[in-house]
Design a protein around this motif. Structure first.
Motif, PDB file in Angstrom:
ATOM      1  N   ASP A   1       1.233  -0.513  -1.692  1.00  0.00           N
ATOM      2  CA  ASP A   1       2.541  -0.705  -1.083  1.00  0.00           C
ATOM      3  C   ASP A   1       3.609  -0.090  -1.975  1.00  0.00           C
ATOM      4  O   ASP A   1       3.391   0.154  -3.167  1.00  0.00           O
ATOM      5  CB  ASP A   1       2.793  -2.211  -0.910  1.00  0.00           C
TER       6      ASP A   1
ATOM      7  N   LYS B   1      -1.414  -4.513  -4.276  1.00  0.00           N
ATOM      8  CA  LYS B   1      -1.232  -5.912  -3.883  1.00  0.00           C
ATOM      9  C   LYS B   1      -2.319  -6.859  -4.403  1.00  0.00           C
ATOM     10  O   LYS B   1      -1.994  -7.901  -4.996  1.00  0.00           O
ATOM     11  CB  LYS B   1      -1.097  -5.999  -2.360  1.00  0.00           C
TER      12      LYS B   1
ATOM     13  N   GLU C   1      -3.231   1.466   3.108  1.00  0.00           N
ATOM     14  CA  GLU C   1      -1.952   0.788   3.318  1.00  0.00           C
ATOM     15  C   GLU C   1      -2.092  -0.726   3.320  1.00  0.00           C
ATOM     16  O   GLU C   1      -1.113  -1.446   3.104  1.00  0.00           O
ATOM     17  CB  GLU C   1      -1.326   1.231   4.647  1.00  0.00           C
TER      18      GLU C   1
END
Length: 353
Positions: free
Chosen positions: A23, A32, A19
């Motif tokens: 995302d 990311k 996490e």
């Protein structure tokens, strides 16, 4: 497993979780550190594409990473110019996306060029399976299980009622119908990308020797498959057959998009027998909706058992579910000690099977 595919799990840094670097954003699933989306439903600067179906691939992206076959499909379907920044990655070939993220593809068994996107970062591995199936398909390499920390899966047929039969059984049903009803034109509704070509090869394997007569909407992608070495035998567009010659279609197979089964185009056929090939044909109401007299259960997605068995086989302690019958799959996986959660991605077309 493909010899070029590395299955050994990287070493993860304790306390760092997927996490932290994966995302969900309005455009779709997002990595990311690589600033890259996976199968976004809107045009984005940087995209990884798992396969060529319209709910996963589209035009307008900046950089695109996909298998060479998927790139060819995108050029054919979406008229993408060569000016697009493209990187074609064969299965198992590793690519540095920058900022410590490595990408490689493993076969998904869904359609030609379909792939699982394998992302590695900081000792962790996330596998985005896209759409996949475990049943044999001569048009693409079989699905390969990749050990991972997070397995991201669809749930299109994630209910216990869905148990897809072998394709050979459904093809024999069609062959028997043609023997029994030789005066009727067997119109078979198939999706243009993947289903059409898979059904044609299965019919050839079952001994069907007549030409395939096809709707014009199936022509371009069938020709693309032929450039990759697939031999379907004689394929003739229905538009090439004159009105006075259409008696030759009796007792033969005419392949068309599902929408054509009930539109004006079907009126060209002599005594047509509308047939629909889809995983949804296990539900009688769906067959009636398609106005199909005969239903063939032919799916390009994993069924209930295969969804669960695949998630377990990856060894992933976490499974993220993109869309479909999310609640049922989430519950079943939790019962097996796997942490499961829904991503609620939008823009996925469950009907295209």
């Amino acid at each position: 497993m493909n010899a070029s595919v590395e299955t050994k799990m990287p070493k993860s840094d304790a306390g760092f979780t997927p996490e932290d670097w994966m995302d969900v954003r309005p455009e779709g699933l997002f990595c990311k550190p690589a600033n890259c989306f996976i199968d976004p439903h809107d045009a984005v600067p940087r995209a990884i594409i798992t396969h060529g179906h319209a709910d996963h691939a589209r035009s307008g992206h900046g950089e695109v990473f996909a298998t060479p076959e998927t790139l060819a499909i995108m050029h054919t379907r979406y008229y993408i110019s060569d000016e697009t920044g493209e990187t074609g990655l064969p299965y198992g070939q590793r690519h540095d996306l920058g900022h410590g993220v490595t990408l490689w593809f493993a076969p998904a068994g869904h359609i030609l060029g379909s792939a699982q996107a394998v992302l590695e970062y900081e000792g962790q591995r996330v596998v985005v399976s896209g759409d996949f199936k475990r049943h044999p398909d001569p048009t693409c390499p079989p699905f390969e299980v990749v050990p991972c920390d997070v397995f991201i899966t669809e749930a299109t047929f994630a209910l216990p009622v869905f148990k897809h039969p072998p394709l050979e059984n459904e093809i024999q049903k069609l062959m028997r119908s043609m023997e029994t009803l030789p005066h009727r034109t067997h119109m078979v509704g198939v999706y243009a990308l993947g289903k059409c070509q898979r059904v044609m090869l299965a019919l050839r394997a079952a001994g069907y020797e007549h030409p395939f007569y096809i709707h014009g909407a199936l022509k371009k992608l069938t020709e693309l498959y032929q450039t990759f070495g697939f031999d379907f035998g004689e394929v003739t567009p229905v538009s090439d057959i004159g009105v006075k010659e259409r008696d030759i279609l009796r007792g033969k197979i005419v392949l068309c998009p599902p929408s054509a089964l009930a539109d004006r185009w079907s009126r060209r056929m002599l005594d047509p027998l509308p047939t629909m090939a889809s995983g949804w044909m296990q539900i009688r109401a769906r067959a009636r909706q398609r106005r199909a007299e005969m239903a063939l259960i032919v799916s390009d997605h994993a069924d209930w058992d295969d969804l669960i068995e695949t998630a377990v086989a990856t060894g992933a302690p976490e499974v993220w579910i993109t869309h479909g019958r999310v609640e049922a799959l989430e519950y079943a996986l939790k019962q097996r000690g796997i942490k499961a959660k829904a991503l609620h991605l939008i823009g996925r077309d469950e009907e295209a099977d």
